[in-house]
Design a protein around this motif. Structure first.
Motif, PDB file in Angstrom:
ATOM      1  N   ILE A  60       0.868  -1.177   0.000  1.00  0.00           N
ATOM      2  CA  ILE A  60       0.000   0.000   0.000  1.00  0.00           C
ATOM      3  C   ILE A  60       0.907   1.230   0.000  1.00  0.00           C
ATOM      4  N   ILE A  61       0.719   2.121  -0.969  1.00  0.00           N
ATOM      5  CA  ILE A  61       1.554   3.326  -1.014  1.00  0.00           C
ATOM      6  C   ILE A  61       0.784   4.569  -0.577  1.00  0.00           C
ATOM      7  N   LEU A  62      -0.537   4.464  -0.533  1.00  0.00           N
ATOM      8  CA  LEU A  62      -1.354   5.593  -0.106  1.00  0.00           C
ATOM      9  C   LEU A  62      -2.588   5.048   0.597  1.00  0.00           C
ATOM     10  N   GLU A  63      -2.728   5.366   1.866  1.00  0.00           N
ATOM     11  CA  GLU A  63      -3.879   4.883   2.629  1.00  0.00           C
ATOM     12  C   GLU A  63      -5.088   5.773   2.360  1.00  0.00           C
ATOM     13  N   PRO A  64      -6.296   5.190   2.418  1.00  0.00           N
ATOM     14  CA  PRO A  64      -7.494   6.010   2.191  1.00  0.00           C
ATOM     15  C   PRO A  64      -7.671   7.041   3.296  1.00  0.00           C
ATOM     16  N   LYS A  65      -8.192   8.172   2.934  1.00  0.00           N
ATOM     17  CA  LYS A  65      -8.511   9.242   3.882  1.00  0.00           C
ATOM     18  C   LYS A  65      -9.997   9.543   3.761  1.00  0.00           C
ATOM     19  N   HIS A  66     -10.572  10.052   4.827  1.00  0.00           N
ATOM     20  CA  HIS A  66     -11.978  10.443   4.800  1.00  0.00           C
ATOM     21  C   HIS A  66     -12.108  11.758   5.556  1.00  0.00           C
ATOM     22  N   GLU A  67     -13.221  12.435   5.338  1.00  0.00           N
ATOM     23  CA  GLU A  67     -13.489  13.645   6.097  1.00  0.00           C
ATOM     24  C   GLU A  67     -14.962  13.689   6.442  1.00  0.00           C
ATOM     25  N   LYS A  68     -15.252  14.292   7.580  1.00  0.00           N
ATOM     26  CA  LYS A  68     -16.637  14.444   8.022  1.00  0.00           C
ATOM     27  C   LYS A  68     -17.268  15.552   7.175  1.00  0.00           C
ATOM     28  N   THR A  69     -18.478  15.320   6.707  1.00  0.00           N
ATOM     29  CA  THR A  69     -19.112  16.270   5.796  1.00  0.00           C
ATOM     30  C   THR A  69     -20.151  17.150   6.482  1.00  0.00           C
ATOM     31  N   TYR A  70     -20.279  17.030   7.794  1.00  0.00           N
ATOM     32  CA  TYR A  70     -21.183  17.920   8.517  1.00  0.00           C
ATOM     33  C   TYR A  70     -20.361  18.955   9.271  1.00  0.00           C
ATOM     34  N   ASP A  71     -20.993  19.818  10.005  1.00  0.00           N
ATOM     35  CA  ASP A  71     -20.352  20.910  10.712  1.00  0.00           C
ATOM     36  C   ASP A  71     -19.043  20.466  11.377  1.00  0.00           C
ATOM     37  N   GLU A  72     -17.937  21.116  10.997  1.00  0.00           N
ATOM     38  CA  GLU A  72     -16.610  20.702  11.447  1.00  0.00           C
ATOM     39  C   GLU A  72     -16.457  20.753  12.965  1.00  0.00           C
ATOM     40  N   GLN A  73     -16.948  21.823  13.596  1.00  0.00           N
ATOM     41  CA  GLN A  73     -16.828  21.927  15.052  1.00  0.00           C
ATOM     42  C   GLN A  73     -17.679  20.873  15.748  1.00  0.00           C
ATOM     43  N   ALA A  74     -18.881  20.640  15.238  1.00  0.00           N
ATOM     44  CA  ALA A  74     -19.746  19.609  15.821  1.00  0.00           C
ATOM     45  C   ALA A  74     -19.108  18.231  15.664  1.00  0.00           C
ATOM     46  N   ALA A  75     -18.492  17.978  14.503  1.00  0.00           N
ATOM     47  CA  ALA A  75     -17.834  16.689  14.263  1.00  0.00           C
ATOM     48  C   ALA A  75     -16.674  16.488  15.233  1.00  0.00           C
ATOM     49  N   GLN A  76     -15.873  17.523  15.450  1.00  0.00           N
ATOM     50  CA  GLN A  76     -14.743  17.415  16.371  1.00  0.00           C
ATOM     51  C   GLN A  76     -15.221  17.179  17.805  1.00  0.00           C
ATOM     52  N   LYS A  77     -16.280  17.870  18.195  1.00  0.00           N
ATOM     53  CA  LYS A  77     -16.819  17.688  19.547  1.00  0.00           C
ATOM     54  C   LYS A  77     -17.347  16.270  19.728  1.00  0.00           C
ATOM     55  N   LEU A  78     -18.122  15.781  18.763  1.00  0.00           N
ATOM     56  CA  LEU A  78     -18.654  14.429  18.845  1.00  0.00           C
ATOM     57  C   LEU A  78     -17.524  13.403  18.857  1.00  0.00           C
ATOM     58  N   ASP A  79     -16.516  13.603  18.032  1.00  0.00           N
ATOM     59  CA  ASP A  79     -15.367  12.687  18.027  1.00  0.00           C
ATOM     60  C   ASP A  79     -14.719  12.625  19.408  1.00  0.00           C
ATOM     61  N   ARG A  80     -14.511  13.770  20.031  1.00  0.00           N
ATOM     62  CA  ARG A  80     -13.909  13.793  21.372  1.00  0.00           C
ATOM     63  C   ARG A  80     -14.774  13.024  22.370  1.00  0.00           C
ATOM     64  N   GLN A  81     -16.092  13.242  22.306  1.00  0.00           N
ATOM     65  CA  GLN A  81     -17.000  12.561  23.237  1.00  0.00           C
ATOM     66  C   GLN A  81     -16.982  11.041  23.016  1.00  0.00           C
ATOM     67  N   VAL A  82     -17.014  10.627  21.773  1.00  0.00           N
ATOM     68  CA  VAL A  82     -17.016   9.191  21.466  1.00  0.00           C
ATOM     69  C   VAL A  82     -15.689   8.558  21.854  1.00  0.00           C
ATOM     70  N   LEU A  83     -14.581   9.213  21.555  1.00  0.00           N
ATOM     71  CA  LEU A  83     -13.276   8.647  21.900  1.00  0.00           C
ATOM     72  C   LEU A  83     -13.101   8.529  23.408  1.00  0.00           C
ATOM     73  N   GLU A  84     -13.644   9.467  24.153  1.00  0.00           N
ATOM     74  CA  GLU A  84     -13.615   9.375  25.620  1.00  0.00           C
ATOM     75  C   GLU A  84     -14.461   8.181  26.078  1.00  0.00           C
ATOM     76  N   ALA A  85     -15.617   7.986  25.445  1.00  0.00           N
ATOM     77  CA  ALA A  85     -16.473   6.836  25.779  1.00  0.00           C
ATOM     78  C   ALA A  85     -15.773   5.520  25.441  1.00  0.00           C
ATOM     79  N   LEU A  86     -15.031   5.481  24.334  1.00  0.00           N
ATOM     80  CA  LEU A  86     -14.279   4.272  23.993  1.00  0.00           C
ATOM     81  C   LEU A  86     -13.232   3.966  25.055  1.00  0.00           C
ATOM     82  N   ARG A  87     -12.585   5.002  25.535  1.00  0.00           N
ATOM     83  CA  ARG A  87     -11.554   4.831  26.550  1.00  0.00           C
ATOM     84  C   ARG A  87     -12.151   4.301  27.853  1.00  0.00           C
ATOM     85  N   LYS A  88     -13.299   4.855  28.233  1.00  0.00           N
ATOM     86  CA  LYS A  88     -13.922   4.478  29.497  1.00  0.00           C
ATOM     87  C   LYS A  88     -14.702   3.168  29.401  1.00  0.00           C
ATOM     88  N   GLY A  89     -15.261   2.877  28.235  1.00  0.00           N
ATOM     89  CA  GLY A  89     -16.091   1.673  28.105  1.00  0.00           C
ATOM     90  C   GLY A  89     -17.394   1.845  28.833  1.00  0.00           C
TER      91      GLY A  89
END
Length: 154
Positions: free
Chosen positions: A122-151
């Motif tokens: 593989i010489i180039l890995e796929p990339k993706h981007e969130k297509t909804y409000d950037e600030q809302a996406a970043q906030k939701l990502d932080r909340q979900v990643l914290e939930a993943l950490r805590k279980g």
């Protein structure tokens, strides 16, 4: 890792699963018994033997895992393609601190195979981007990643 079978995440794969990454996951459809493919980006390695993912609580993946916990994750990383097999377990169907109904699924890794075809990398890995409000996406990502950490702690 070409042509090797492992039962744990080698360091480059562990590191790859510490960042936002597009993966596909196969489960067994609870009604048809056929493979079902899901694309997600909320995935993290907790340790060399354990992954956690987050999906919407109404995702068919949740019901599929309840019926049959077998799962396989397709990961492009470390210049290759990997099939990570394991057993899924629903940790919670309503993660605390996340405004969207989010299920947390833990995967106990049973096998990792390098499945890249011979003589290639593989010489180039796929990339993706969130297509909804950037600030809302970043906030939701932080909340979900914290939930993943805590279980299911709360």
């Amino acid at each position: 890792m070409a042509n090797r079978i492992e039962t744990y995440l080698i360091p480059p794969l562990f590191e790859a699963l510490q960042e936002d990454r597009l993966v596909t996951i196969a489960t067994i459809d609870k009604e048809s018994g056929n493979p079902a493919i899901h694309a997600i980006s909320w995935i993290r390695a907790l340790d060399e033997h354990t992954l956690r993912i987050a999906v919407h609580s109404r995702s068919s993946m949740v019901e599929n895992i309840k019926q049959n916990p077998a799962m396989a994750i397709h990961l492009l990383a470390n210049e290759s393609a990997y099939a990570i097999s394991g057993t899924g377990k629903i940790i919670t169907e309503k993660a605390a601190g996340v405004p969207v109904q989010t299920a947390i699924i833990e995967i106990c890794i049973t096998e990792i195979r390098d499945v890249m075809f011979y003589g290639s990398k593989i010489i180039l890995e796929p990339k993706h981007e969130k297509t909804y409000d950037e600030q809302a996406a970043q906030k939701l990502d932080r909340q979900v990643l914290e939930a993943l950490r805590k279980g299911a702690e709360e």
